[in-house]
Design a protein around this motif. Sequence first.
Motif, short mmCIF file in Angstrom:
data_model
loop_
_atom_site.label_atom_id
_atom_site.label_comp_id
_atom_site.label_asym_id
_atom_site.label_seq_id
_atom_site.Cartn_x
_atom_site.Cartn_y
_atom_site.Cartn_z
N ARG A 52 47.28 42.80 41.61
CA ARG A 52 48.47 43.27 40.92
C ARG A 52 49.32 44.05 41.90
N TRP A 53 50.65 43.81 41.85
CA TRP A 53 51.52 44.53 42.78
C TRP A 53 51.51 46.02 42.49
N SER A 54 51.66 46.41 41.20
CA SER A 54 51.72 47.82 40.88
C SER A 54 51.22 48.05 39.45
N PRO A 55 50.18 48.83 39.26
CA PRO A 55 49.35 49.46 40.30
C PRO A 55 48.53 48.41 41.05
N ARG A 56 48.06 48.75 42.24
CA ARG A 56 47.37 47.81 43.10
C ARG A 56 45.93 47.66 42.65
N ILE A 57 45.70 46.62 41.83
CA ILE A 57 44.37 46.34 41.30
C ILE A 57 43.96 44.95 41.77
N THR A 58 42.70 44.80 42.16
CA THR A 58 42.22 43.51 42.66
C THR A 58 41.05 43.00 41.81
N TYR A 59 40.87 41.69 41.89
CA TYR A 59 39.75 41.02 41.23
C TYR A 59 39.24 39.95 42.17
N TYR A 60 37.91 39.79 42.24
CA TYR A 60 37.30 38.73 43.06
C TYR A 60 36.28 37.98 42.22
N SER A 61 36.20 36.68 42.44
CA SER A 61 35.12 35.93 41.82
C SER A 61 33.81 36.29 42.50
N ASP A 62 32.72 36.12 41.81
CA ASP A 62 31.42 36.47 42.37
C ASP A 62 31.10 35.66 43.62
N SER A 63 31.61 34.45 43.69
CA SER A 63 31.28 33.56 44.81
C SER A 63 31.89 34.02 46.13
N VAL A 64 32.93 34.88 46.09
CA VAL A 64 33.58 35.30 47.33
C VAL A 64 33.52 36.80 47.54
N LYS A 65 33.02 37.53 46.57
CA LYS A 65 32.98 39.00 46.67
C LYS A 65 32.18 39.42 47.90
#
Length: 122
Positions: A52-65
């Motif tokens: 997310r641009w603002s606020p800066r929140i990230t998400y990763y799939s389990d396969s690449v975390k």
Amino acid sequence: QVQLVESGGGLVQAGGSLRLSCAASGRALSLYTMGWFRQAPGKERELVAHIRWSPRITYYSDSVKGRFTISLDNAKNTMYLQMNSLKPEDTAVYYCALSPGWGTRPENFDSWGQGTQVTVST
């Protein structure tokens, strides 16, 4: 209408690294989420990571975390995906996409890049 242009794909040996870039233009991006999806032959398109641009929140799939890192450069309106410790199963066409929300499904994203091939050899 937003324009998304990917670059940085290629061929790499297992254990190697690549960095993908996605340059965005044509829309104010501060309220949006940008993501990387991938699609291997015969498989469904899957979300790899989004931010997310603002606020800066990230998400990763389990396969690449733990192996991939998603980031944004505000000044360049560009999203990056740093991919380390690549595996043959990471081989796919990688797409960047833009969403006005915070979903994990392709239908949550309304703008897409053209895709860039990533091939990881054994």
